[in-house]
Design a protein around this motif. Structure first.
Motif, PDB file in Angstrom:
ATOM      1  N   ILE A 164       0.858  -1.245  -0.161  1.00  0.00           N
ATOM      2  CA  ILE A 164      -0.084  -0.189   0.160  1.00  0.00           C
ATOM      3  C   ILE A 164       0.791   1.158  -0.127  1.00  0.00           C
ATOM      4  O   ILE A 164       1.706   1.458   0.992  1.00  0.00           O
ATOM      5  CB  ILE A 164      -0.874   0.106   1.157  1.00  0.00           C
ATOM      6  CG1 ILE A 164      -1.706  -1.280   1.394  1.00  0.00           C
ATOM      7  CG2 ILE A 164      -1.917   1.357   1.281  1.00  0.00           C
ATOM      8  CD1 ILE A 164      -2.483  -1.392   2.446  1.00  0.00           C
ATOM      9  N   VAL A 165       0.643   2.215  -1.038  1.00  0.00           N
ATOM     10  CA  VAL A 165       1.475   3.255  -1.061  1.00  0.00           C
ATOM     11  C   VAL A 165       0.754   4.470  -0.713  1.00  0.00           C
ATOM     12  O   VAL A 165      -0.572   4.507  -1.071  1.00  0.00           O
ATOM     13  CB  VAL A 165       2.041   3.599  -2.583  1.00  0.00           C
ATOM     14  CG1 VAL A 165       2.796   2.353  -3.048  1.00  0.00           C
ATOM     15  CG2 VAL A 165       0.728   3.819  -3.532  1.00  0.00           C
ATOM     16  N   GLY A 166       1.285   5.449   0.045  1.00  0.00           N
ATOM     17  CA  GLY A 166       0.698   6.684   0.319  1.00  0.00           C
ATOM     18  C   GLY A 166       1.076   7.969  -0.687  1.00  0.00           C
ATOM     19  O   GLY A 166       2.618   7.779  -0.830  1.00  0.00           O
ATOM     20  N   LEU A 167       0.276   8.918  -1.150  1.00  0.00           N
ATOM     21  CA  LEU A 167       1.125   9.939  -1.935  1.00  0.00           C
ATOM     22  C   LEU A 167       1.183  11.241  -1.114  1.00  0.00           C
ATOM     23  O   LEU A 167       0.352  11.582  -0.312  1.00  0.00           O
ATOM     24  CB  LEU A 167       0.136  10.176  -3.148  1.00  0.00           C
ATOM     25  CG  LEU A 167      -0.526   8.869  -4.035  1.00  0.00           C
ATOM     26  CD1 LEU A 167      -1.077   9.309  -5.194  1.00  0.00           C
ATOM     27  CD2 LEU A 167       0.852   8.107  -4.515  1.00  0.00           C
ATOM     28  N   SER A 168       2.181  11.862  -1.410  1.00  0.00           N
ATOM     29  CA  SER A 168       2.743  12.911  -0.660  1.00  0.00           C
ATOM     30  C   SER A 168       3.425  13.708  -1.533  1.00  0.00           C
ATOM     31  O   SER A 168       4.487  13.429  -2.501  1.00  0.00           O
ATOM     32  CB  SER A 168       3.451  12.531   0.622  1.00  0.00           C
ATOM     33  OG  SER A 168       4.166  13.576   1.275  1.00  0.00           O
ATOM     34  N   ILE A 169       3.309  15.136  -1.299  1.00  0.00           N
ATOM     35  CA  ILE A 169       3.964  16.085  -2.227  1.00  0.00           C
ATOM     36  C   ILE A 169       4.993  17.099  -1.471  1.00  0.00           C
ATOM     37  O   ILE A 169       4.313  17.945  -0.932  1.00  0.00           O
ATOM     38  CB  ILE A 169       3.200  16.866  -3.242  1.00  0.00           C
ATOM     39  CG1 ILE A 169       2.177  15.905  -4.028  1.00  0.00           C
ATOM     40  CG2 ILE A 169       4.055  17.813  -4.103  1.00  0.00           C
ATOM     41  CD1 ILE A 169       1.352  16.668  -4.963  1.00  0.00           C
TER      42      ILE A 169
END
Length: 308
Positions: A164-169
């Motif tokens: 499971i990947v989480g997206l972050s900028i």
């Protein structure tokens, strides 16, 4: 536990010009995957396809806005076609998005190996007052295991990515609530795409380690290369140890991400000691969080468990 995992490549690159074509990007994807043929997930920096450094500074905000597109545009579809061409999970960084509400967002994209746009995330913490984007309001995690092989002529026997990947900028990483929420939603790997051109990259490296330690997951922070950016992309394991770190110029960091490593650390504790997701018992009283007009509910503290 069963063996699971995916080979990840972080492409630390200089930005592509916003007024150019996708030919240069497509060529770099092909060259990177030729050099690293086992890659299952390829990730580029924030606003990688939206470089404005070749323009006069006064013209850059307007160019960013003019280059923004809706998610159902031909441009986004063309990015998906690049992912499908190589049968790889692809995060091409973020782009300028014109939402259905007319607002201008900095939006991270994640394409499946069949070219379908599987997940998007709008940057929640733009770097004020310098960034012109409207903040997003929703966290995004995506389970790579949900992808089914066989579409677009794929080989169904090919090994599938997992986790499971989480997206972050970029600046999101400076707000611990962001990484904590992604971890609570189940993120085992956080993809923090970055365009840091300012002298605070050193602090961001510390934050990458801190976020990994406090949430017991993998942090992958991919910055743009010099001379535009400060480089030094980094991968940090769930106990805070650096797995890989880049220099200033263009290079590709590779590592194997296995979510079982995250599960193991959470079960035995960091350095066989700290089990932060097991801090509370159901009998403990809720902890008030006045800053958020909310609370920590001990019965709902831990992230969802995964079957291995």
């Amino acid at each position: 536990m069963t063996t699971r995992g995916i080979e990840v490549a972080l492409a630390q690159r200089s930005p592509e010009p916003i007024d150019g074509t996708l030919d240069g990007f497509a060529a770099d994807v092909a060259a990177t995957l030729t050099e690293h043929p086992n890659t299952g997930l390829l990730v580029y920096p924030e606003m990688h396809l939206c470089g404005t450094e070749h323009l006069p500074e006064a013209d850059r905000p307007a160019a960013l806005r003019a280059g923004a597109v809706p998610l159902d545009s031909e441009y986004v579809a063309a990015l998906g076609a690049i992912a499908a061409r190589h049968n790889v999970w692809l995060c091409p960084g973020s782009i300028g998005e014109i939402g259905s509400d007319g607002n201008f967002y900095n939006t991270q994209l994640l394409f499946a190996p069949n070219g379908e746009l599987q997940a998007t995330y709008r940057k929640m913490f733009p770097w004020r007052p310098f960034e012109p984007h409207v903040p997003g309001t929703h966290f995004t995690v995506h389970d790579l295991d949900t992808f089914q092989a066989g579409g677009n002529g794929q080989d169904e026997s090919a090994a599938q990515p997992t986790g499971i990947v989480g997206l972050s900028i970029c600046y999101d990483a400076w707000f611990p609530e962001h990484s904590r929420q992604l971890a609570w939603l189940g993120a085992e790997l956080i993809l923090n795409i970055v365009k840091t051109t300012s002298p605070d990259r050193e602090q961001e490296l510390i934050l990458a380690r801190a976020n990994a330690i406090t949430n017991q997951n993998v942090m992958a922070s991919v910055n743009c290369a010099g001379p535009v950016g400060r480089g030094r992309s980094i991968v940090v394991g769930p106990e805070g140890f650096v797995i890989a770190e880049a220099g200033i110029g263009e290079e590709t960091l590779t590592f194997t991400f296995n979510p079982n490593d995250v599960t193991e650390v959470r079960e035995r504790g960091t350095m066989f000691s700290n089990r932060v997701w097991n801090q509370f018992t159901p009998e403990d009283a809720p902890v008030a969080l006045p800053m958020y007009d909310g609370r920590i509910n001990p019965t709902e503290w831990a992230p969802p468990s995964r079957q291995s």
